[in-house]
Design a protein around this motif. Structure first.
Motif, PDB file in Angstrom:
ATOM      1  N   SER A  24       0.652   8.281   1.992  1.00  0.00           N
ATOM      2  CA  SER A  24       0.873   9.681   1.612  1.00  0.00           C
ATOM      3  C   SER A  24       0.225  10.594   2.647  1.00  0.00           C
ATOM      4  N   TRP A  28      12.887   4.022  -0.851  1.00  0.00           N
ATOM      5  CA  TRP A  28      12.775   3.657  -2.269  1.00  0.00           C
ATOM      6  C   TRP A  28      13.706   4.493  -3.132  1.00  0.00           C
ATOM      7  N   ARG A  81       6.083   3.340   0.324  1.00  0.00           N
ATOM      8  CA  ARG A  81       5.299   2.119   0.195  1.00  0.00           C
ATOM      9  C   ARG A  81       5.681   1.151   1.300  1.00  0.00           C
ATOM     10  N   LYS A  82       4.704   0.365   1.722  1.00  0.00           N
ATOM     11  CA  LYS A  82       4.977  -0.627   2.758  1.00  0.00           C
ATOM     12  C   LYS A  82       3.997  -1.778   2.625  1.00  0.00           C
ATOM     13  N   GLU A  90       0.833  -1.191   0.000  1.00  0.00           N
ATOM     14  CA  GLU A  90       0.000   0.000   0.000  1.00  0.00           C
ATOM     15  C   GLU A  90       0.870   1.244   0.000  1.00  0.00           C
ATOM     16  N   ASN A  91       0.354   2.314  -0.602  1.00  0.00           N
ATOM     17  CA  ASN A  91       1.044   3.598  -0.623  1.00  0.00           C
ATOM     18  C   ASN A  91       0.605   4.417   0.584  1.00  0.00           C
ATOM     19  N   GLU A 127       6.196  10.477   0.803  1.00  0.00           N
ATOM     20  CA  GLU A 127       5.419   9.330   0.361  1.00  0.00           C
ATOM     21  C   GLU A 127       6.285   8.071   0.291  1.00  0.00           C
TER      22      GLU A 127
END
Length: 235
Positions: free
Chosen positions: A51, A203, A175-176, A48-49, A173
């Motif tokens: 932000s 990232w 991702r994880k 999932e992103n 932002e």
């Protein structure tokens, strides 16, 4: 009366015996493969992103923005005239210059000499060390964050105008895995000349800023950033 020294024997049903053996084997396998099982569980929910959309600035005086303004509490106003790049600790807005150029007390660029410069410190939010050579061809900054670090969005909400806040939040932002306990790294890179912000999330491993090439190496709660001057390409 039982005779002394006589051994005692207990009967266990075969089903119960094999159930105990099976449980013991599963326990051993769980201990041996615990890392793999944990990783599989983390990935079971997918990626999932994360932000920070919709966060609003709480700064009343736009001219005192820590990034584009002239606040007495931010070093950016000073570094803007140096035309180099730096790193910002967002939780306390501590600014580190890569020292890729040599300047006098008035901020004027001067010719560098052979040798290196080092510094280190502890701001309460980060522990840092810097190293650069006087010729301005290479510099590095190593930052160690607390084990339980978290991004304090209220801090930057109160110090940045909406435009600058949006740029900083965009750099955060990441991702994880859905079930992974992970936070945004409260750091970013800044181009003092253009005030552009560059990500230091895990990232992002490299980028070009002005005529510098920047390499980023995350390792747990430690991040090492190395910057190199790109030689002029003359025909």
């Amino acid at each position: 009366m039982q005779e002394k020294g006589k051994k005692k024997y207990y009967r266990i049903r075969a089903g119960l015996f094999w159930l105990m053996i099976g449980g013991f084997v599963l326990l051993l396998l769980g201990v041996y493969f615990k890392d793999e099982l944990y990783e599989k569980w983390l990935r079971s929910g997918g990626m999932e992103n994360v932000s920070y959309e919709g966060v609003q600035s709480a700064l009343e005086d736009q001219g005192s923005c820590y990034l584009c303004g002239s606040s007495d509490y931010s070093l950016i106003d000073y570094y803007r005239k140096l035309d180099t790049i730096g790193l910002i600790s967002l939780n306390d807005w501590y600014v580190l210059d890569f020292r890729l150029k040599c300047h006098d007390e008035n901020g004027n660029e001067v010719n560098g000499e052979d040798g290196t410069s080092t510094s280190f410190g502890n701001t309460g939010e980060i522990i840092y060390s810097t190293e650069s050579n006087f010729r301005g061809t290479m510099a590095s900054i190593e930052v160690t964050l607390p084990e339980d670090y978290q991004m304090k969005t209220e801090t930057i909400r109160g110090h940045l105008c909406q435009k600058c806040l949006n740029k900083v939040l965009e750099s955060l932002e990441f991702r994880k895995w859905k079930y992974e306990k992970k936070e945004a790294v409260p750091l970013c890179l800044v181009d003092f000349k253009t005030l552009e912000i560059y990500s230091l999330q895990d990232w992002h491993r490299g980028c070009r800023i002005q005529n510098y090439w920047v390499e980023i190496e995350p390792d747990g709660n430690k991040i090492t950033v190395e910057a190199y001057t790109i030689p002029d390409q003359k025909e």
